[in-house]
Design a protein around this motif. Structure first.
Motif, PDB file in Angstrom:
ATOM      1  N   LEU A 293      -0.041   3.516  15.274  1.00 25.80           N
ATOM      2  CA  LEU A 293      -1.429   4.203  15.050  1.00 25.80           C
ATOM      3  C   LEU A 293      -1.508   4.906  13.809  1.00 25.80           C
ATOM      4  CD1 LEU A 293      -4.380   5.047  15.977  1.00 25.80           C
ATOM      5  CD2 LEU A 293      -3.075   6.919  17.310  1.00 25.80           C
ATOM      6  N   SER A 294      -0.283   5.545  13.261  1.00 29.62           N
ATOM      7  CA  SER A 294      -0.185   6.169  11.988  1.00 29.62           C
ATOM      8  C   SER A 294      -0.327   5.197  10.857  1.00 29.62           C
ATOM      9  CB  SER A 294       1.083   6.963  11.939  1.00 29.62           C
ATOM     10  OG  SER A 294       0.938   8.087  13.179  1.00 29.62           O
ATOM     11  N   ARG A 295       0.244   4.202  10.900  1.00 25.53           N
ATOM     12  CA  ARG A 295       0.222   3.108  10.034  1.00 25.53           C
ATOM     13  C   ARG A 295      -1.192   2.575   9.890  1.00 25.53           C
ATOM     14  NH1 ARG A 295       4.012  -1.896  11.300  1.00 25.53           N
ATOM     15  NH2 ARG A 295       5.638   0.003  11.352  1.00 25.53           N
ATOM     16  N   GLU A 296      -1.763   2.435  10.691  1.00 19.77           N
ATOM     17  CA  GLU A 296      -3.300   2.066  10.514  1.00 19.77           C
ATOM     18  C   GLU A 296      -4.162   3.261   9.875  1.00 19.77           C
ATOM     19  OE1 GLU A 296      -4.549   0.862  14.540  1.00 19.77           O
ATOM     20  OE2 GLU A 296      -3.500  -0.973  14.594  1.00 19.77           O
ATOM     21  N   PHE A 297      -4.061   4.217  10.365  1.00 17.12           N
ATOM     22  CA  PHE A 297      -4.459   5.552   9.811  1.00 17.12           C
ATOM     23  C   PHE A 297      -4.228   5.432   8.148  1.00 17.12           C
ATOM     24  CE2 PHE A 297      -4.518   9.838   8.603  1.00 17.12           C
ATOM     25  CZ  PHE A 297      -5.843  10.190   8.713  1.00 17.12           C
ATOM     26  N   ALA A 298      -2.962   5.340   7.876  1.00 18.64           N
ATOM     27  CA  ALA A 298      -2.708   5.245   6.628  1.00 18.64           C
ATOM     28  C   ALA A 298      -3.286   4.263   5.851  1.00 18.64           C
ATOM     29  CB  ALA A 298      -1.101   5.271   6.365  1.00 18.64           C
ATOM     30  N   TYR A 299      -3.399   2.968   6.468  1.00 12.25           N
ATOM     31  CA  TYR A 299      -4.025   1.972   5.743  1.00 12.25           C
ATOM     32  C   TYR A 299      -5.293   2.338   5.480  1.00 12.25           C
ATOM     33  CZ  TYR A 299      -5.893  -2.777   4.910  1.00 12.25           C
ATOM     34  OH  TYR A 299      -6.348  -3.843   4.581  1.00 12.25           O
ATOM     35  N   VAL A 300      -6.185   2.943   6.473  1.00 14.62           N
ATOM     36  CA  VAL A 300      -7.580   3.085   6.354  1.00 14.62           C
ATOM     37  C   VAL A 300      -7.655   4.104   5.300  1.00 14.62           C
ATOM     38  CG1 VAL A 300      -9.598   4.181   7.375  1.00 14.62           C
ATOM     39  CG2 VAL A 300      -8.192   2.514   8.698  1.00 14.62           C
ATOM     40  N   ALA A 301      -6.858   5.138   5.105  1.00 11.88           N
ATOM     41  CA  ALA A 301      -6.909   6.119   4.217  1.00 11.88           C
ATOM     42  C   ALA A 301      -6.816   5.621   2.853  1.00 11.88           C
ATOM     43  CB  ALA A 301      -5.839   7.342   4.469  1.00 11.88           C
ATOM     44  N   MET A 302      -5.706   4.667   2.772  1.00 11.74           N
ATOM     45  CA  MET A 302      -5.514   4.170   1.357  1.00 11.74           C
ATOM     46  C   MET A 302      -6.511   3.319   0.878  1.00 11.74           C
ATOM     47  SD  MET A 302      -2.562   5.394   0.170  1.00 11.74           S
ATOM     48  CE  MET A 302      -2.479   3.863  -1.043  1.00 11.74           C
ATOM     49  N   LYS A 303      -7.175   2.805   1.916  1.00 13.55           N
ATOM     50  CA  LYS A 303      -8.666   1.949   1.474  1.00 13.55           C
ATOM     51  C   LYS A 303      -9.674   2.878   1.074  1.00 13.55           C
ATOM     52  CE  LYS A 303      -9.971  -1.538   3.689  1.00 13.55           C
ATOM     53  NZ  LYS A 303     -10.720  -2.464   4.608  1.00 13.55           N
ATOM     54  N   LYS A 304      -9.932   4.014   1.769  1.00 14.81           N
ATOM     55  CA  LYS A 304     -10.862   4.928   1.208  1.00 14.81           C
ATOM     56  C   LYS A 304     -10.380   5.548  -0.186  1.00 14.81           C
ATOM     57  CE  LYS A 304     -13.349   4.958   4.722  1.00 14.81           C
ATOM     58  NZ  LYS A 304     -14.451   4.429   4.979  1.00 14.81           N
ATOM     59  N   VAL A 305      -8.828   5.880  -0.260  1.00 13.68           N
ATOM     60  CA  VAL A 305      -8.875   6.268  -1.709  1.00 13.68           C
ATOM     61  C   VAL A 305      -8.972   5.330  -2.877  1.00 13.68           C
ATOM     62  CG1 VAL A 305      -6.639   6.983  -3.136  1.00 13.68           C
ATOM     63  CG2 VAL A 305      -7.008   7.681  -0.717  1.00 13.68           C
ATOM     64  N   GLY A 306      -8.623   4.020  -2.482  1.00 11.45           N
ATOM     65  CA  GLY A 306      -9.053   2.832  -3.422  1.00 11.45           C
ATOM     66  C   GLY A 306     -10.468   2.826  -3.733  1.00 11.45           C
ATOM     67  N   VAL A 307     -11.128   3.012  -2.817  1.00 12.17           N
ATOM     68  CA  VAL A 307     -12.924   2.952  -3.173  1.00 12.17           C
ATOM     69  C   VAL A 307     -13.356   3.991  -3.869  1.00 12.17           C
ATOM     70  CG1 VAL A 307     -15.019   3.170  -1.908  1.00 12.17           C
ATOM     71  CG2 VAL A 307     -13.500   1.561  -1.004  1.00 12.17           C
ATOM     72  N   LEU A 308     -12.724   5.210  -3.506  1.00 12.44           N
ATOM     73  CA  LEU A 308     -13.038   6.517  -4.473  1.00 12.44           C
ATOM     74  C   LEU A 308     -12.495   6.208  -5.806  1.00 12.44           C
ATOM     75  CD1 LEU A 308     -14.090   9.199  -4.569  1.00 12.44           C
ATOM     76  CD2 LEU A 308     -11.761  10.054  -3.835  1.00 12.44           C
ATOM     77  N   TYR A 309     -11.383   5.858  -6.013  1.00  9.85           N
ATOM     78  CA  TYR A 309     -10.766   5.551  -7.465  1.00  9.85           C
ATOM     79  C   TYR A 309     -11.916   4.343  -8.271  1.00  9.85           C
ATOM     80  CZ  TYR A 309      -7.690   3.569 -11.215  1.00  9.85           C
ATOM     81  OH  TYR A 309      -7.529   3.282 -12.201  1.00  9.85           O
TER      82      TYR A 309
END
Length: 233
Positions: free
Chosen positions: A115-131
């Motif tokens: 679950l933590s890995r999936e959350f980190a993956y979603v967070a990284m995708k959000k950071v990528g979109v923001l960047y």
């Protein structure tokens, strides 16, 4: 109604106080029991080694002589044998059951790790979109900003870019020169003779091999002592 409300608040405050007290006195934050056990096993191993150096005669060992000078040798021998026996049994129990508890811990924590890995993956995708959005916004607004600067200060942008490029080239050149100078100094003045890289590498490998041999020998000796002391009643 007021008395009921006051009593309810007192219950809440008492519950909060008990919760804080429980957190302050809880030992779950640090495994004191396991730390104490490993400390006891370590001390037992050191004293056992001290006794083995004197041919297995505890009174003649350094620890035994110290306790004899203090006048507690007889009582300490009983306590020492009891502690060795208990520590040896505990070590054998830990050696047998630790893999089982480790497997259970892994099975319990695996869903939370996933679950933590999936959350980190979603967070990284959000950071990528923001960047990406930020980069697009900067690329879109940069010509407007440059045009505005050129309007009020003609040639300023070109001068800044020229000075920046010159500064970077100078830093790059001098950094490379200092790097070459340092490497030449180390090769000719420091890492020579006994400090040559080849000799240092051979010494390091020899030291690691000797250390590995001593550790293996001590581990086998320690296991033999554990099995011996675990049979003491």
């Amino acid at each position: 109604m007021t008395k009921t409300h006051t009593a309810f608040n007192l219950c809440l405050n008492r519950g909060s106080f008990l919760d804080i007290l429980d957190r302050m006195t809880s030992t779950r934050r640090f495994p004191w029991i396991w730390a104490s056990f490993f400390l006891l096993v370590g001390i037992a191993g050191l004293v056992s080694y001290d006794v083995s150096r004197s041919g297995g005669n505890f009174p003649k060992s350094t620890t035994g002589r110290l306790l004899n000078d203090l006048g507690v040798l007889e009582h300490s021998q009983r306590a020492w044998q009891k502690s060795l026996s208990t520590s040896a049994r505990g070590y054998l129990w830990l050696e047998t059951n630790a893999p089982v508890y480790y497997t259970l811990t892994v099975e319990t924590c695996t869903p939370y790790v996933l679950l933590s890995r999936e959350f980190a993956y979603v967070a990284m995708k959000k950071v990528g979109v923001l960047y990406t959005n930020t980069k697009d916004y900067v690329a879109e607004k940069t010509p407007v900003v440059v045009a505005t600067i050129e309007q009020y200060a003609p040639g300023l942008v070109d001068n800044v870019q020229s000075y920046t490029a010159s500064g970077l080239e100078a830093v790059k050149k001098y950094s490379n020169d200092y790097y070459q100078l340092t490497m030449e100094y180390l090769k000719t003045k420091v890492f020579v003779g006994e400090w040559a890289p080849e000799i240092l590498q051979n010494k390091t490998e020899s030291a690691l091999n000797v250390t590995r041999t001593h550790v293996s020998t001590y581990f086998h000796w320690f296991r033999e002592q554990v099995h011996i002391y675990s049979k003491i009643p």
